[in-house]
Scaffold this motif. Structure first.
Motif, PDB file in Angstrom:
ATOM      1  N   PHE A 146      52.305  67.969  11.698  1.00  0.00           N
ATOM      2  CA  PHE A 146      50.951  68.004  12.241  1.00  0.00           C
ATOM      3  C   PHE A 146      49.956  67.446  11.241  1.00  0.00           C
ATOM      4  O   PHE A 146      50.184  67.506  10.027  1.00  0.00           O
ATOM      5  N   GLU A 147      48.841  66.976  11.751  1.00  0.00           N
ATOM      6  CA  GLU A 147      47.726  66.570  10.897  1.00  0.00           C
ATOM      7  C   GLU A 147      47.000  67.855  10.510  1.00  0.00           C
ATOM      8  O   GLU A 147      46.673  68.666  11.358  1.00  0.00           O
ATOM      9  N   ARG A 148      46.768  68.024   9.244  1.00  0.00           N
ATOM     10  CA  ARG A 148      46.218  69.286   8.716  1.00  0.00           C
ATOM     11  C   ARG A 148      44.902  69.693   9.390  1.00  0.00           C
ATOM     12  O   ARG A 148      44.672  70.875   9.634  1.00  0.00           O
ATOM     13  N   SER A 149      44.044  68.747   9.706  1.00  0.00           N
ATOM     14  CA  SER A 149      42.755  69.090  10.309  1.00  0.00           C
ATOM     15  C   SER A 149      42.907  69.679  11.709  1.00  0.00           C
ATOM     16  O   SER A 149      41.977  70.283  12.227  1.00  0.00           O
ATOM     17  N   GLN A 150      44.073  69.511  12.319  1.00  0.00           N
ATOM     18  CA  GLN A 150      44.312  70.028  13.663  1.00  0.00           C
ATOM     19  C   GLN A 150      44.969  71.409  13.652  1.00  0.00           C
ATOM     20  O   GLN A 150      45.228  71.976  14.708  1.00  0.00           O
ATOM     21  N   VAL A 151      45.240  71.920  12.458  1.00  0.00           N
ATOM     22  CA  VAL A 151      45.922  73.200  12.331  1.00  0.00           C
ATOM     23  C   VAL A 151      44.988  74.162  11.602  1.00  0.00           C
ATOM     24  O   VAL A 151      44.630  73.916  10.451  1.00  0.00           O
ATOM     25  N   PRO A 152      44.604  75.265  12.248  1.00  0.00           N
ATOM     26  CA  PRO A 152      43.677  76.199  11.610  1.00  0.00           C
ATOM     27  C   PRO A 152      44.231  76.821  10.324  1.00  0.00           C
ATOM     28  O   PRO A 152      43.499  77.096   9.399  1.00  0.00           O
ATOM     29  N   TYR A 153      45.537  77.039  10.290  1.00  0.00           N
ATOM     30  CA  TYR A 153      46.157  77.601   9.101  1.00  0.00           C
ATOM     31  C   TYR A 153      47.562  77.047   8.958  1.00  0.00           C
ATOM     32  O   TYR A 153      48.286  76.874   9.934  1.00  0.00           O
ATOM     33  N   SER A 154      47.934  76.791   7.716  1.00  0.00           N
ATOM     34  CA  SER A 154      49.334  76.462   7.419  1.00  0.00           C
ATOM     35  C   SER A 154      49.603  76.865   5.973  1.00  0.00           C
ATOM     36  O   SER A 154      48.732  76.780   5.118  1.00  0.00           O
ATOM     37  N   ASP A 155      50.806  77.277   5.736  1.00  0.00           N
ATOM     38  CA  ASP A 155      51.242  77.645   4.397  1.00  0.00           C
ATOM     39  C   ASP A 155      51.353  76.356   3.571  1.00  0.00           C
ATOM     40  O   ASP A 155      51.811  75.328   4.075  1.00  0.00           O
ATOM     41  N   ASP A 156      50.926  76.421   2.333  1.00  0.00           N
ATOM     42  CA  ASP A 156      51.002  75.240   1.466  1.00  0.00           C
ATOM     43  C   ASP A 156      52.431  74.736   1.282  1.00  0.00           C
ATOM     44  O   ASP A 156      52.648  73.570   0.960  1.00  0.00           O
ATOM     45  N   ALA A 157      53.401  75.583   1.493  1.00  0.00           N
ATOM     46  CA  ALA A 157      54.805  75.198   1.310  1.00  0.00           C
ATOM     47  C   ALA A 157      55.244  74.127   2.303  1.00  0.00           C
ATOM     48  O   ALA A 157      56.187  73.394   2.027  1.00  0.00           O
ATOM     49  N   ILE A 158      54.581  74.024   3.449  1.00  0.00           N
ATOM     50  CA  ILE A 158      54.973  73.013   4.443  1.00  0.00           C
ATOM     51  C   ILE A 158      54.093  71.755   4.369  1.00  0.00           C
ATOM     52  O   ILE A 158      54.240  70.851   5.176  1.00  0.00           O
ATOM     53  N   ASP A 159      53.191  71.703   3.388  1.00  0.00           N
ATOM     54  CA  ASP A 159      52.308  70.542   3.233  1.00  0.00           C
ATOM     55  C   ASP A 159      53.088  69.397   2.575  1.00  0.00           C
ATOM     56  O   ASP A 159      53.622  69.546   1.477  1.00  0.00           O
TER      57      ASP A 159
END
Length: 177
Positions: free
Chosen positions: A141-154
């Protein structure tokens, strides 16, 4: 709002795959890739050079108009009516030209920036797709489209590294003006 529904539908579609194998999800910050990659930095530098040139041209024109106004104010009392009108018309014409030139320049710069970003964006999407397939991601996913994500999946840093490794050497830009 549409994007949230698309993400939800994508996850529903991926649910059967989730049951069979582990779902691998990633996020990428496209804006960060653009701003931190070598190609993005080169494009930004090139764009800033263009901005400075246009700003210098506009500043010269503004100074010319201001000087014409100043000279007119000093000499207008000594001018005959026809010369005064002609001078006023010339000043108005130059001032209008300056305003229109400034507007045109802003539009041209926005267009150039969009073109530069668009080329880089296409390359990034291609790299994200290749990496996603190669490393068996279910979705990125594009990060700006996801309200939250763990840094481990970046995967942004990895995308920047891949992009930089594939980018032409600085000074060997193949596209652009």
């Amino acid at each position: 709002m549409k994007n949230k529904y698309a993400i939800f539908l994508l996850l529903l579609i991926a649910m059967p795959a989730w049951a069979q194998e582990k779902l691998k999800i990633g996020v990428v910050d496209i804006q960060r890739v653009i701003s931190e990659s070598q190609a993005g930095k080169a494009a930004k530098d090139k764009f800033q050079t263009q901005v400075k040139k246009i700003e210098a041209d506009l500043l010269r024109e503004k100074q010319t108009v201001e000087k014409m106004k100043s000279d007119f104010e000093k000499k207008s009392a000594l001018m005959n009516e026809e010369d005064r009108r002609n001078q006023e018309k010339e000043i108005q014409k130059r001032e209008r030209g300056y305003v229109l030139g400034m507007r045109d320049s802003e539009q041209e710069l926005r267009q150039r920036e969009g073109e530069m970003t668009s080329e880089i964006f296409k390359d990034i999407v291609k790299i994200v797709s290749e990496m996603g397939k190669g490393e068996k991601f279910s979705v990125i996913f594009e990060r700006s489209q996801v309200p939250y994500s763990d840094d481990a999946i970046d995967v942004t840093k990895k995308i920047i590294e891949l992009y930089n490794s594939r980018a032409p050497a600085p000074g060997k830009v193949t596209k652009g003006k």
